[in-house]
Design an enzyme around this catalytic site. Structure first.
Site, mmCIF file in Angstrom:
data_model
loop_
_atom_site.group_PDB
_atom_site.id
_atom_site.type_symbol
_atom_site.label_atom_id
_atom_site.label_comp_id
_atom_site.label_asym_id
_atom_site.label_seq_id
_atom_site.Cartn_x
_atom_site.Cartn_y
_atom_site.Cartn_z
ATOM 1 N N GLY A 129 10.514 -13.225 11.907
ATOM 2 C CA GLY A 129 11.121 -11.904 12.070
ATOM 3 C C GLY A 129 11.186 -11.175 10.739
ATOM 4 O O GLY A 129 10.921 -9.962 10.657
ATOM 5 N N ARG A 153 10.554 -25.443 5.469
ATOM 6 C CA ARG A 153 11.518 -24.487 4.910
ATOM 7 C C ARG A 153 12.384 -25.138 3.821
ATOM 8 O O ARG A 153 12.879 -24.449 2.937
ATOM 9 C CB ARG A 153 12.396 -23.912 6.018
ATOM 10 C CG ARG A 153 11.697 -22.786 6.761
ATOM 11 C CD ARG A 153 12.594 -22.185 7.813
ATOM 12 N NE ARG A 153 12.079 -20.893 8.237
ATOM 13 C CZ ARG A 153 12.451 -20.274 9.342
ATOM 14 N NH1 ARG A 153 13.331 -20.827 10.156
ATOM 15 N NH2 ARG A 153 11.951 -19.103 9.650
ATOM 16 N N LYS A 167 11.089 -15.061 20.617
ATOM 17 C CA LYS A 167 12.153 -14.082 20.308
ATOM 18 C C LYS A 167 11.641 -12.693 20.695
ATOM 19 O O LYS A 167 11.396 -11.826 19.845
ATOM 20 C CB LYS A 167 12.511 -14.144 18.827
ATOM 21 C CG LYS A 167 13.209 -15.451 18.442
ATOM 22 C CD LYS A 167 13.540 -15.488 16.967
ATOM 23 C CE LYS A 167 14.176 -16.810 16.583
ATOM 24 N NZ LYS A 167 14.258 -16.994 15.120
#
Ligand SMILES: Nc1ncnc2c1ncn2[C@@H]1O[C@H](COP(=O)(O)OP(=O)(O)OP(=O)(O)O)[C@@H](O)[C@H]1O
Ligand SMILES: O=C(O)[C@H](O)COP(=O)(O)O
Length: 403
Positions: free
Chosen positions: A384, A37, A202
């Site tokens: 997500g 990232r 999650k």
């Protein structure tokens, strides 16, 4: 949406540019286990440095509870950013306080500062618009221009993602532009069969995504922490596995709708189970057994999909024309529970179709398990975020960059 190229063309020398990145990297004992990232936002930061901007980089890391918490400090990410840039990076030990102002005021054109974790401030994630707005005002005082490039967080209506761009001239960075460009292909004219693989931890966030996917995907393969709510809904014992008990009625409705819509909903048929969650620090060998999915002992938890499930899942992936995968199907950080995730990654590589991997931990797993990331169609930094994009939702962090 204005892009960073337009900002560079307008000229940015000497201006303070706030880059909202997603530096939410996996850490083990304070060490970064995958810096994907950070590398993903380098093109934007480098371009701003080359254009003599004063670059202020901000991000969240983990889920601290609105107050400073040393285990979630962004310092390791700032240090890695400095290594990757090959230049010093100033680090402010607060987010909007005196240290942040000192760090920003101390920047010369072409220099970079990282401010401390945005989520050390309750205003960042506040539901209340006023509270978020007040924090956004404090962030706005640190900059003249906003560049949104934290794709992994664009689905969050948070102060730095949603409210801050409204207060400053705003532009999309290179990462967001690339991510949106690729994911768009999966929402328009997708080639079929279209297989979606969901895993991860999650569960409550990602269960909702299935609602939309039931109208879009041809096959939905459920592994990881999410699988146990489905197995429980089928009436199976799931022991002490991750479970979202309150979602069982929702999951039952999903199962019915999948049948009605002709969507293949594929669940694991065998599971690796253990009494203990593995030690991710020492990676000491785990004490586990493989059982059929309807035979999970009451005192054990499911930690990976078993060999029969790996074969079954792979068969639904390799002949697909499009594959989207989010979430490791087991606790892939531990070698004994990485087999399922390795099998999924290999199946994506064996597939003749267009393959997209989404998510911080999913991408980290792919790289840490030794796969060559360039062999996948696209590795998205957002889990997500990419799922909600595929759902067709308006994402706050993208809407805020529109003019
Ligand atoms: N059966 C399981 N039980 C507990 N944890 C699991 C299980 N399977 C996978 N996990 C955990 O899920 C985590 C990753 O889930 P997560 O939903 O965060 O995925 P992601 O790819 O990072 O997406 P995002 O970018 O949205 O965070 C890993 O740390 C992994 O150990
Ligand atoms: O890891 C992610 O998916 C992003 O960094 C967003 O993190 P969050 O789910 O804690 O908001």
């Amino acid at each position: 949406m204005k892009t960073i190229d337009e900002l560079l063309a307008e000229g940015v020398a000497g201006k303070r540019v706030f880059v909202r990145a997603d530096l939410n990297v996996p850490l083990a004992e304070g060490l970064i286990t995958d810096d994907g990232r950070i590398r993903a936002v380098l093109p934007t930061i480098k371009a701003l440095v080359a254009a003599d901007a004063k670059v202020v980089v901000a991000s969240h890391l983990g889920r601290p509870k609105g107050a400073p918490d040393p285990q979630f400090s962004l310092l390791p990410a700032a240090e890695r950013l400095a290594e990757l840039l090959g230049a010093p990076v100033a680090f402010a030990q607060d987010t909007v306080g005196p240290a942040a102002h000192d760090a920003v005021n101390g920047l010369q054109p072409g220099q970079v500062a990282v401010i401390e974790n945005l989520r050390f401030n309750a205003g960042e994630t506040a539901k209340d618009d006023t509270e978020r707005g007040e924090f956004a005002d404090q962030l706005a005082a640190l900059a003249d221009v906003y560049v949104g490039d934290g794709f992994g967080a664009v689905h969050r209506k948070h102060a730095s993602v949603f409210d801050l761009p409204a207060r400053l001239p705003h532009y999309a960075g290179y990462l967001i532009a690339t991510e949106v460009g690729v994911l768009k292909k999966l929402t328009e004219d997708v080639k079929r069969p279209y297989t979606v693989v969901l895993g991860g931890a999650k569960v409550s966030d990602k269960l909702a995504v299935i609602d939309e996917l039931l109208g879009k995907a041809d096959r939905l393969l459920i592994g990881g922490g999410m699988a146990y709510t489905f197995l429980k809904a089928k009436g199976y014992e799931v022991g002490i596995s991750l479970l979202q008990e309150d979602q069982i009625p929702v999951v039952l409705e999903y199962m019915k709708r999948a049948e009605k819509n002709g969507v293949e909903l594929v669940l694991p048929v065998d599971i690796l189970v253990s009494k203990d969650f593995p030690d991710l620090k020492t990676k000491a060998p785990a004490d586990f057994e493989t059982v059929d999915a309807d035979r999970i002992p009451a005192d054990k938890e499911g930690l990976d999909i078993g060999p029969k499930s790996r074969e079954l899942f792979a068969s639904k992936i390799t002949d697909a024309e499009t594959v989207f995968w989010n979430g490791p199907v087991g606790v892939a950080e531990h070698p004994d529970y990485a087999g399922g995730t390795t099998a999924i990654a290999q199946a994506l590589l064996d597939s003749k179709g267009f393959t997209v991997v989404g998510g911080g931990d999913s991408a980290a797993a792919v790289r840490n398990l030794g796969f060559d990331e360039s062999k996948f169609g696209h590795i998205s930094t957002g889990g997500g975020a990419s799922l909600e994009y595929l759902e067709g939702k308006t994402l706050p962090g993208l809407a805020a960059l529109e003019d």
